[in-house]
Design an enzyme around this catalytic site. Structure first.
Site, PDB file in Angstrom:
ATOM      1  N   GLU A 145      16.998 -98.126  56.428  1.00 35.56           N
ATOM      2  CA  GLU A 145      17.938 -98.166  55.309  1.00 35.56           C
ATOM      3  C   GLU A 145      19.234 -98.921  55.638  1.00 35.56           C
ATOM      4  OE1 GLU A 145      16.751 -94.083  52.961  1.00 35.56           O
ATOM      5  OE2 GLU A 145      17.650 -93.898  54.917  1.00 35.56           O
ATOM      6  N   ASP A 200       8.480 -93.296  46.569  1.00 41.13           N
ATOM      7  CA  ASP A 200       7.288 -92.467  46.298  1.00 41.13           C
ATOM      8  C   ASP A 200       7.620 -91.609  45.087  1.00 41.13           C
ATOM      9  OD1 ASP A 200       8.927 -91.080  48.738  1.00 41.13           O
ATOM     10  OD2 ASP A 200       8.311 -89.612  47.258  1.00 41.13           O
TER      11      ASP A 200
HETATM   12  N1  ADE Z   1      13.077 -89.571  50.342  1.00 45.98           N
HETATM   13  C1  ADE Z   1      12.108 -90.407  49.917  1.00 45.98           C
HETATM   14  N2  ADE Z   1      11.108 -89.730  49.310  1.00 45.98           N
HETATM   15  C2  ADE Z   1      11.454 -88.421  49.356  1.00 45.98           C
HETATM   16  C3  ADE Z   1      10.822 -87.239  48.914  1.00 45.98           C
HETATM   17  N3  ADE Z   1       9.644 -87.260  48.316  1.00 45.98           N
HETATM   18  N4  ADE Z   1      11.469 -86.058  49.141  1.00 45.98           N
HETATM   19  C4  ADE Z   1      12.675 -86.045  49.762  1.00 45.98           C
HETATM   20  N5  ADE Z   1      13.293 -87.129  50.212  1.00 45.98           N
HETATM   21  C5  ADE Z   1      12.697 -88.324  50.008  1.00 45.98           C
END
Ligand code: ADE
Length: 231
Positions: free
Chosen positions: A12, A199
C-alpha cells in the site's frame, strides 16, 4: 505544510515511496518513516502495520512527532455495499470501529461510551478534492462516497457483510481507518481515508484479496498523488 500518509502494508505504500524524492528515513520503535517530497509537497510516509492499534500508533506519531497538518490513509478494503466492485474506490465520509461493542450497557454497536463522537468524520474539503480526482481518473461509476467501518478482523463471510451493512450502512470494511480517524478527531487533524476494493468480504475474499491487492493499492495511490497536486 506537512502531509502524513499511512498505509498498513508494504503493497500500500511502495509505489508512493517510489515517486518520492529526497527521502530521509527516521526510525521510531520498529517503524520506518520516510520523509521527503511528493508532487511538490512535504510528506511523511509510513508502512504502519495491520489493525487498529497500529493505525492509532502511526496517526499519533504523525501528529506528535512529525507535526503533520493533514493525514491520509491509503489502501485496500473489502466491499460491503453489493454495488461496489473490485477495483472501485471508496472515499470515506465517516468511520466507525465496528468491533466496539458495549451493548451490554445499552449502547449502540460501535458507540464508544463517554465519548461524544464515534462516527469520525473525514475532512469535507479533502473529500471533495478526492472525489474530483478519482472521478476524473477512473470514471463516476467506479467512485463511491460512504461510511467505512474498521475492526481487527479480516471479513470473509456473507453473514458478516449483511450485519455490517444492516448495522452500520457500511460501504466497505478494513482494519485501520476508524482508529486513525479516532486519533485525528482527538487531535483535530483534517484526515481522509481512501480505499480501493480488493475483495467483496465474502466466501471468495481470501482468494480475491491476494489477486487484487496490488491493483487496488495502485488505484488508491493514484488518487493520493492527484490530491497532493491540488492542495
Ligand atoms: N482489507 C481488504 N479486504 C478486507 C476484508 N475483507 N476485511 C478486512 N479488511 C480488509
Amino acid at each position: 505544510m506537512v502531509i502524513g500518509i499511512i498505509g498498513a502494508m508494504n503493497e500500500e505504500i511502495i509505489e508512493l515511496k517510489s515517486v518520492m524524492t529526497g527521502i530521509e528515513e527516521e526510525r521510531l520503535g520498529n517503524l520506518t518513516f520516510f520523509k521527503g517530497e511528493l508532487r511538490g509537497k512535504r510528506v511523511v510516509l509510513v508502512e504502519g502495520g495491520i489493525g487498529k492499534v497500529n493505525g492509532a500508533i502511526c496517526a499519533t506519531l504523525m501528529k506528535n512527532h512529525f507535526n503533520v497538518d493533514k493525514l491520509f490513509f491509503t489502501g485496500v478494503a473489502g466491499g460491503v455495499n453489493p454495488e461496489i466492485n473490485i477495483g472501485d474506490i471508496v472515499v470515506g465520509t465517516d468511520l466507525i470501529e465496528h468491533d466496539f461493542d458495549c451493548s451490554a450497557f445499552g449502547y449502540e454497536l460501535g458507540k464508544i461510551p463517554r465519548m461524544e463522537e464515534y462516527q469520525f468524520k473525514a475532512d469535507e474539503s479533502l473529500r471533495r478534492i478526492a472525489v474530483e480526482v478519482a472521478t476524473e481518473t477512473f470514471g463516476k461509476e467506479k467512485v463511491w462516497e460512504g461510511r467505512i467501518v474498521s475492526g481487527d478482523q479480516f471479513i470473509a463471510s456473507p453473514e458478516k457483510i449483511k450485519w455490517l451493512k444492516e448495522t452500520f450502512n457500511a460501504y466497505c470494511t478494513e482494519m485501520e481507518g476508524a482508529a486513525v480517524a479516532h486519533v485525528c478527531y482527538i487531535f483535530e487533524i483534517p484526515f481522509l481515508v481512501i480505499r480501493a476494493i480488493s475483495d467483496k468480504a465474502d466466501d471468495d475474499a481470501k482468494v480475491d484479496y491476494p489477486e487484487f491487492v496490488k491493483l487496488a493499492a495502485k488505484n488508491s495511490k493514484t488518487i493520493i498523488e492527484g490530491i497532493l497536486e491540488r492542495i
